[in-house]
Design a protein around this motif. Structure first.
Motif, PDB file in Angstrom:
ATOM      1  N   GLY A  53      -2.130  -1.310  -3.727  1.00  0.00           N
ATOM      2  CA  GLY A  53      -3.129  -0.643  -2.955  1.00  0.00           C
ATOM      3  C   GLY A  53      -2.767   1.051  -3.457  1.00  0.00           C
ATOM      4  N   ASP A  54      -3.174   2.509  -4.263  1.00  0.00           N
ATOM      5  CA  ASP A  54      -2.271   3.378  -4.847  1.00  0.00           C
ATOM      6  C   ASP A  54      -3.758   3.624  -5.145  1.00  0.00           C
ATOM      7  N   PRO A  55      -3.395   5.420  -4.794  1.00  0.00           N
ATOM      8  CA  PRO A  55      -4.575   5.951  -5.052  1.00  0.00           C
ATOM      9  C   PRO A  55      -4.418   7.409  -6.397  1.00  0.00           C
ATOM     10  N   PHE A 112       3.484   6.121 -10.007  1.00  0.00           N
ATOM     11  CA  PHE A 112       2.526   4.876 -10.020  1.00  0.00           C
ATOM     12  C   PHE A 112       1.874   4.869 -11.617  1.00  0.00           C
ATOM     13  N   GLU A 113       1.403   5.936 -12.055  1.00  0.00           N
ATOM     14  CA  GLU A 113       0.452   5.460 -13.046  1.00  0.00           C
ATOM     15  C   GLU A 113       1.585   5.799 -14.304  1.00  0.00           C
ATOM     16  N   GLY A 139       0.643  -0.979   0.035  1.00  0.00           N
ATOM     17  CA  GLY A 139      -0.139   0.090   0.291  1.00  0.00           C
ATOM     18  C   GLY A 139       0.946   1.236  -0.043  1.00  0.00           C
ATOM     19  N   ASP A 140       0.710   2.187  -0.940  1.00  0.00           N
ATOM     20  CA  ASP A 140       1.416   3.233  -0.754  1.00  0.00           C
ATOM     21  C   ASP A 140       2.414   3.361  -1.387  1.00  0.00           C
ATOM     22  N   MET A 141       3.241   2.408  -1.861  1.00  0.00           N
ATOM     23  CA  MET A 141       4.986   2.272  -1.756  1.00  0.00           C
ATOM     24  C   MET A 141       5.375   2.800  -3.236  1.00  0.00           C
ATOM     25  N   THR A 195      -7.052   2.910  -5.766  1.00  0.00           N
ATOM     26  CA  THR A 195      -7.385   1.110  -6.173  1.00  0.00           C
ATOM     27  C   THR A 195      -6.947   0.822  -5.599  1.00  0.00           C
ATOM     28  N   VAL A 196      -7.342  -1.065  -5.848  1.00  0.00           N
ATOM     29  CA  VAL A 196      -6.371  -1.924  -5.697  1.00  0.00           C
ATOM     30  C   VAL A 196      -5.922  -2.913  -7.403  1.00  0.00           C
ATOM     31  N   TRP A 197      -4.940  -3.151  -7.561  1.00  0.00           N
ATOM     32  CA  TRP A 197      -4.759  -3.581  -8.148  1.00  0.00           C
ATOM     33  C   TRP A 197      -4.411  -5.142  -7.762  1.00  0.00           C
ATOM     34  N   ARG A 198      -4.754  -5.603  -9.054  1.00  0.00           N
ATOM     35  CA  ARG A 198      -3.776  -7.293  -9.002  1.00  0.00           C
ATOM     36  C   ARG A 198      -2.489  -7.264 -10.064  1.00  0.00           C
ATOM     37  N   TYR A 199      -0.622  -7.128  -9.759  1.00  0.00           N
ATOM     38  CA  TYR A 199       0.148  -7.179 -10.488  1.00  0.00           C
ATOM     39  C   TYR A 199      -0.176  -8.407 -11.402  1.00  0.00           C
TER      40      TYR A 199
END
Length: 264
Positions: A217-219, A224-225, A187-189, A256-260
């Motif tokens: 998890g990232d907003p 990140f984007e 989260g938030d890394m 948002t929650v993402w699967r890598y």
């Protein structure tokens, strides 16, 4: 909250959102710890626990009200105190960041994701995602944060929620030989490009070696984007942030929650 911590959080959030904040010319000075920290006299774990309890507030005003956390609020004296009075490194563990909130919410809403699994919470901060994993039935949880004070804060938050204790370690695990974790939480890394590069490489190795599942998890942070890792993500859930969290995070409204899922 001490002024220097607020400034650092603003810089952090300017990296993570699309809203510039100025003062970039002071970046080098702000990020230098020299002259902004007194030497801590709180040497024992019991004393640090007592200090955390006395200088945080138990909060449930977030998207996971099932989980209570000891956090900084305007009711805490270090929200306003002079920075040199804070005896530790910057207390990022005392903020419940929006990516971590989304991740913990997703785990609580989907307990099958963690049930009977071995879970690593990387960059665990306040420990909310670890606690959510434990509450959702994970068989084994390891919380990992390089700030030793964060590990103590996580233990306190675990006790606050009556969850079964789990180990908390401060060793930097990024780049180490992958262990057999079935699920890794982040989260938030992704707030710094170099760190994002290291995570991308290490997570791919974890998946290649042990077929580990990875949730992020990232907003919507810029680092990140705009990173290559975005090409390898599957969106799982979006969460609206409550007004109080939006105000603290300078305009961010969702997380948002993402699967890598890196390509073979």
């Amino acid at each position: 909250m001490d002024k220097m911590f607020v400034i650092r959080c603003k810089i952090y959030l300017s990296c993570v959102s699309h809203f510039p904040i100025g003062n970039t010319g002071k970046l080098k000075r702000i990020l230098s710890p020299i002259g902004y920290r007194c030497e801590s006299t709180l040497s024992s774990e019991d004393n640090i626990k007592k200090f955390i309890i006395e200088n945080t507030e138990v909060v449930g005003d977030h998207i996971t009200p099932e989980i209570r956390l000891r956090l900084f609020t305007p009711n805490c004296r270090f929200w306003y105190a002079r920075p040199e009075l804070w005896p530790f490194s910057d207390p990022y563990w005392a903020i419940y960041w929006p990516g971590g909130q989304a991740l913990a919410r997703y785990l609580l809403d989907n307990p099958g994701v963690t049930k009977d699994k071995k879970v690593l919470d990387l960059g665990s901060g306040c420990g909310a995602s670890s606690i959510a994993a434990r509450l959702s039935g994970a068989s084994q949880v390891l919380a990992n944060d390089i700030d030793p004070v964060a590990t103590i804060a996580t233990t306190l938050n675990c006790e606050l929620n009556g969850t079964k204790p789990f180990p908390v370690v401060s060793k930097n695990l990024i780049g180490t030989k992958p262990e057999n974790w079935e699920l890794i939480l982040l989260g938030d890394m992704f707030y710094e490009e170099q760190l994002a590069d290291r995570l991308h490489s290490w997570l791919r190795e974890c998946i290649r070696t042990h077929r580990t599942q990875v949730l992020i998890g990232d907003p919507g942070r810029a680092q990140f984007e705009g990173h290559t890792i975005r090409k390898h993500l599957q969106k799982l859930a979006d969460y609206q942030l409550p007004d109080s969290v939006r105000e603290q995070n300078y305009g961010l409204t969702t997380s948002t929650v993402w699967r890598y899922q890196p390509l073979a």
